[in-house]
Design a protein around this motif. Structure first.
Motif, mmCIF file in Angstrom:
data_model
loop_
_atom_site.group_PDB
_atom_site.id
_atom_site.type_symbol
_atom_site.label_atom_id
_atom_site.label_comp_id
_atom_site.label_asym_id
_atom_site.label_seq_id
_atom_site.Cartn_x
_atom_site.Cartn_y
_atom_site.Cartn_z
ATOM 1 N N PRO A 370 38.705 -34.281 -37.806
ATOM 2 C CA PRO A 370 37.521 -33.662 -37.566
ATOM 3 C C PRO A 370 37.297 -32.313 -38.280
ATOM 4 O O PRO A 370 38.221 -31.506 -38.447
ATOM 5 C CB PRO A 370 37.141 -33.425 -36.208
ATOM 6 N N GLY A 371 36.155 -31.956 -38.584
ATOM 7 C CA GLY A 371 35.808 -30.550 -39.329
ATOM 8 C C GLY A 371 36.270 -29.419 -38.489
ATOM 9 O O GLY A 371 35.715 -29.493 -37.226
ATOM 10 N N LEU A 372 36.944 -28.347 -38.965
ATOM 11 C CA LEU A 372 37.265 -27.208 -37.971
ATOM 12 C C LEU A 372 37.761 -27.839 -36.835
ATOM 13 O O LEU A 372 37.340 -27.320 -35.850
ATOM 14 C CB LEU A 372 36.161 -26.222 -37.971
ATOM 15 N N GLY A 373 38.651 -28.728 -37.097
ATOM 16 C CA GLY A 373 39.443 -29.062 -35.632
ATOM 17 C C GLY A 373 40.702 -29.892 -35.958
ATOM 18 O O GLY A 373 41.328 -29.776 -37.003
ATOM 19 N N TYR A 374 41.245 -30.602 -35.038
ATOM 20 C CA TYR A 374 42.591 -31.142 -35.344
ATOM 21 C C TYR A 374 42.535 -32.702 -34.769
ATOM 22 O O TYR A 374 41.598 -33.172 -33.944
ATOM 23 C CB TYR A 374 43.485 -30.324 -34.439
ATOM 24 N N SER A 375 43.572 -33.353 -35.189
ATOM 25 C CA SER A 375 43.745 -34.759 -34.709
ATOM 26 C C SER A 375 45.296 -34.959 -34.193
ATOM 27 O O SER A 375 46.158 -34.247 -34.905
ATOM 28 C CB SER A 375 43.521 -35.810 -35.684
#
Length: 813
Positions: A370-375
């Motif tokens: 995800p945009g400006l995020g993590y997985s």
């Protein structure tokens, strides 16, 4: 930034000569056609080839010029002679400029040490020159660049304009400063990766808050400062002495370590489902480019965390070193993810030596981070899960096998197809998705570096690129590159060995539109006494007609023409070096049907020396100094003293010209701001304690908007820069104006107030005004006047290539 003028010394000798004759040493530089007049900037080329005092008037260390002796009783009294010499110099300089204002730069490299000597002598010189003003019409005064620029502006002249940049630069015949585009290419790669981490570090600190309370070394400022030092003109260019470059590298390493600590703590805090849960203990692997990572090599199960600093979802491929032969990969949604185990290429093990133990690589596709995020992804060896999952969910095991002998060799995915001849040399490339194909040969070559000859004594060195011949020497022996093939469902590769010290992996990824050329070069042999400059070259059947394009700092694409200069007649002293340009991120050629783009992972240099050809220099090892101040040859011996080995990547895009900008703009952002990967040995109770995937942006940014900066400015303020990634008329849709609303954009930061600043963030945009300059096209604007950003929505409208900078006051929910 609100600048009124820009003064510099490094102007091509032929350009300088012509401008002096035509009184065009000062003009208006039309910086960017997309931005128009607001980007116009007054520039001044200094009279001499350097930023030095007039000849004979240096009063500091290393100078033998006489002081001003104004006591008539002294036998070496010299006031009259010194005044006359000064007046002659000023009169000569005045002939090259439009106004009666003349700038004299006093001081130079290493010559700002003795203020007393400078001012004592300048006071005397000015006193006696001004005493003769009535006869010489010359008056001197202490001044500043701002004061000088103000007076130029008040002269009310109509100024000429310039559109292109000033590359390439030669200070004399046979002395093109195009070598530093590539010098210390390993450090250039290090700096690019460090910037990637710096942006991640600044973002997560803004989102989670400062982490120094948990660990005093978990902070961003050290890397921010050392990245700033790395932009010095002798650092990123590779023109520092070896021991100085070692210091730059050491400092970047220290800054990286501190930022990694911050990222680990901040992302761990953001992952926790509640504040009582401590974030996972994470580890970073700084040698993944040579397949070294303690966590993935030793642990039978571990977690992979990918943070995406781009404001949109991205999908990327992960390659990590492992010792097992089969793994199970679980995605953030708990479902099995297809994966592939492949051997580590011989080229990488050659560089790695005995520093790592991994035998294989585990490869999988991390989908839609995800945009400006993590997985997060959970990985386990097959032995850990064999009784719980279907064998089909385990990784595919692939081997590197010799290519068939005697026939063309083909590797392909559903998107791309590459054909190699029987020797293993690339001969054709096809984009099946775009129905575009071309013939292309790719190989490696070397230029024999000049050590000086009868024509000119100039040697090739850290600054200067000067080959002995315009025809490079092929590093392919004409027989075979010993091709090996790895075929799998995620990645297909062909491994090539051009020389014992030069290898390449040509790689196709499922679902991706680019070809990856991972090159491993070094140690460059030198015992034959020959300096070598290594290039990769693509020879295609594109009819580019001596036109090619290179980027300017990843932004504006600059049109280049072989053997041509915009402002002065080109004299072809150096057919190769005189046509080399900086490639910060990409170079392309095109015709009516096809565009061929090469994306780089660091700043390099290159050209198109004939129609349909693209060459990029990837490494250089030289045995002579070029006399421009380094004082030692560019002969990097590497960490172990046996010669520097460099691993780098070129990604090639093949498309219709109408799709070229869309592809290279978006892909360039993904290379420059790649997901940052780190690891945890912790796997138990992961889903109970942590969110496996999360975005910290409410909606994806539009495809043509890049989140250039997001950093904590104070405890209640963040600095934001938004950039329109496309040029005017580059794409029918993506080159249009675009609007982004800041209100609610970041759920963890409730923006209450927005104040627009200049690009450098040191001045309110509203209070910034610039001098207006008259040209034949009109008058440059005094004010920057973008659409205002007002409450409650705080809408930001961006035009092509525009960057807008904001200080936003926020509250944390």
């Amino acid at each position: 930034m609100g600048f009124d003028g820009f003064y510099f010394a490094r102007l091509d000798a032929d350009d300088r000569s012509k401008r002096k004759k035509e009184k065009r040493m000062e003009a208006i530089w039309k910086g960017d056609p997309s931005l128009g007049k607001p980007a116009d900037l007054m520039f001044g080329a200094l009279f001499g080839n350097l930023y030095t005092p007039p000849t004979g008037f240096c009063f500091d260390r290393g100078c033998d010029d006489p002081p001003i002796q104004d006591d008539p009783n002294l036998f070496d009294y010299n006031v009259d002679e010194r005044v006359d010499a000064f007046v002659k110099w000023v009169t000569l300089q005045s002939l090259a400029f439009q106004t009666n204002h003349i700038m004299l730069t006093m001081g130079s490299d290493f010559q700002y040490e003795n203020a007393n000597a400078w001012y004592k002598n300048l006071d005397k010189l000015m006193k006696y020159v001004n005493a003769k003003e009535s006869s010489t019409n010359i008056y001197t005064l202490y001044s500043t660049p701002s004061c000088y620029t103000y007076n130029l502006n008040k002269a009310n002249k109509t100024w000429t304009t310039k559109e292109q940049d000033f590359f390439p630069y030669a200070d004399s015949p046979h002395s093109d400063w195009t070598g530093y585009f590539v010098s210390r290419v390993a450090f250039k790669g290090n700096e690019r990766r460090s910037n990637n981490l710096l942006q991640v570090c600044k973002q997560v600190e803004a989102l989670a808050g400062r982490q120094t309370g948990k660990d005093p070394e978990a902070e961003v400022q050290t890397l921010r400062e050392y990245m700033g030092v790395s932009q010095h003109h002798d650092a990123i260019t590779g023109t520092a002495k070896q021991h100085v470059n070692n210091d730059y590298t050491k400092r970047l390493h220290i800054g990286n370590e501190r930022c990694q600590k911050l990222v680990g703590l901040a992302v761990g805090q953001l992952m926790a489902k509640n504040k009582s849960v401590e974030g996972p203990k994470v580890e970073f692997c700084n040698y993944l480019n040579i397949s070294i990572c303690d966590v993935t090599e030793d642990a039978s199960s571990f977690s992979v965390i990918l943070y995406n600093p781009i404001g949109r979802n991205v999908t990327t491929y992960v390659q990590i070193p492992v010792n097992g032969n089969s793994y199970h990969v679980t995605g953030p949604d708990g479902k099995s993810v297809p994966s592939q185990v492949a051997p580590i290429p011989d080229a990488i093990t050659r560089v790695r030596g005995d520093r790592g133990s991994a035998k294989n690589r585990l490869i999988f596709r991390a989908y839609s981070i995800p945009g400006l995020g993590y997985s997060t992804y959970q990985l386990s060896t097959a032995s850990q899960v064999w009784n719980r999952i279907s064998p089909k969910a385990l990784s595919e095991n692939t081997k590197a096998v010799p290519a068939p002998v005697g026939d063309d060799i083909t590797i392909e995915t559903e998107i791309l197809k590459l054909t190699f001849d029987a020797t293993g040399i690339l001969k054709q490339m096809t984009n099946l998705a775009y129905n575009t194909s071309m013939n292309v040969k790719q190989s490696f070559y070397w230029y024999n570096a000049s050590t000086g000859n009868r024509e000119a004594s100039q040697a090739s060195g850290a600054y200067i690129f000067r080959p002995n011949s315009s025809t490079p020497i092929d590093l392919f022996d004409g027989k075979s590159v010993q091709p090996k093939i790895v075929k799998g469902s995620e990645v297909v590769e062909l491994h090539q060995t051009f020389q014992p010290w030069l290898n390449q992996i040509v790689r196709l990824y499922t679902k991706k539109h680019f070809v990856e050329f991972e090159w491993v070069v070094g140690p460059i042999p030198f015992k034959d006494g020959l300096g070598k400059e290594i290039i990769t070259r693509f020879d295609t059947d594109i009819e580019s007609k001596d036109i090619f394009y290179t980027d300017s700092n990843g932004r504006q694409m600059m049109k280049r023409k072989l053997d041509h200069r915009e402002d002065y007649p080109y004299v072809n002293f150096e057919p190769v070096a005189g046509n080399y340009y900086p490639i910060n991120s990409r170079i392309f050629i095109k015709d009516d049907n096809t565009q061929f783009t090469v994306m780089t992972d660091r700043s390099e240099g290159g050209s198109s020396l004939k129609s349909g050809s693209v060459e990029i220099m990837v490494h250089r090892r030289l045995l002579k100094d070029d006399g421009r101040g380094v004082g030692e040859p560019l002969n990097e011996t590497g960490q172990f003293g046996d010669g520097l080995m460099v691993v780098g990547k070129h990604r090639v895009l093949l498309s219709k010209p109408s799709m070229g900008a869309e592809l290279h703009r978006e892909f360039g952002e993904k290379i420059f701001m790649a997901p940052w990967m780190f690891f945890s040995r912790q796997t138990s109770d992961w889903t109970k304690k942590y969110d496996t995937m999360k975005s910290f942006i409410k909606t994806n940014l539009p495809r043509n908007v890049h989140l250039l900066t997001m950093e904590l400015w104070s405890e209640t303020e963040i600095l934001l820069r938004l950039e329109h990634m496309f040029e005017k008329d580059e794409d029918p849709t993506l080159s249009q104006n675009v609007t982004v609303s800041l209100k609610g954009l970041f759920p963890l930061l409730d923006i209450q107030k927005v104040e627009e600043l200049t690009l450098s963030a040191n001045q309110d945009l509203e209070s910034a005004s610039r001098l207006q300059w008259r040209t034949k096209e009109g008058v440059t604007p005094e004010k920057f006047s973008p659409p205002p950003v007002v409450a409650p929505s705080f809408d930001v409208t961006l035009g092509p290539m525009q960057i807008r900078t904001f200080k936003a006051t926020f509250q944390r929910p």
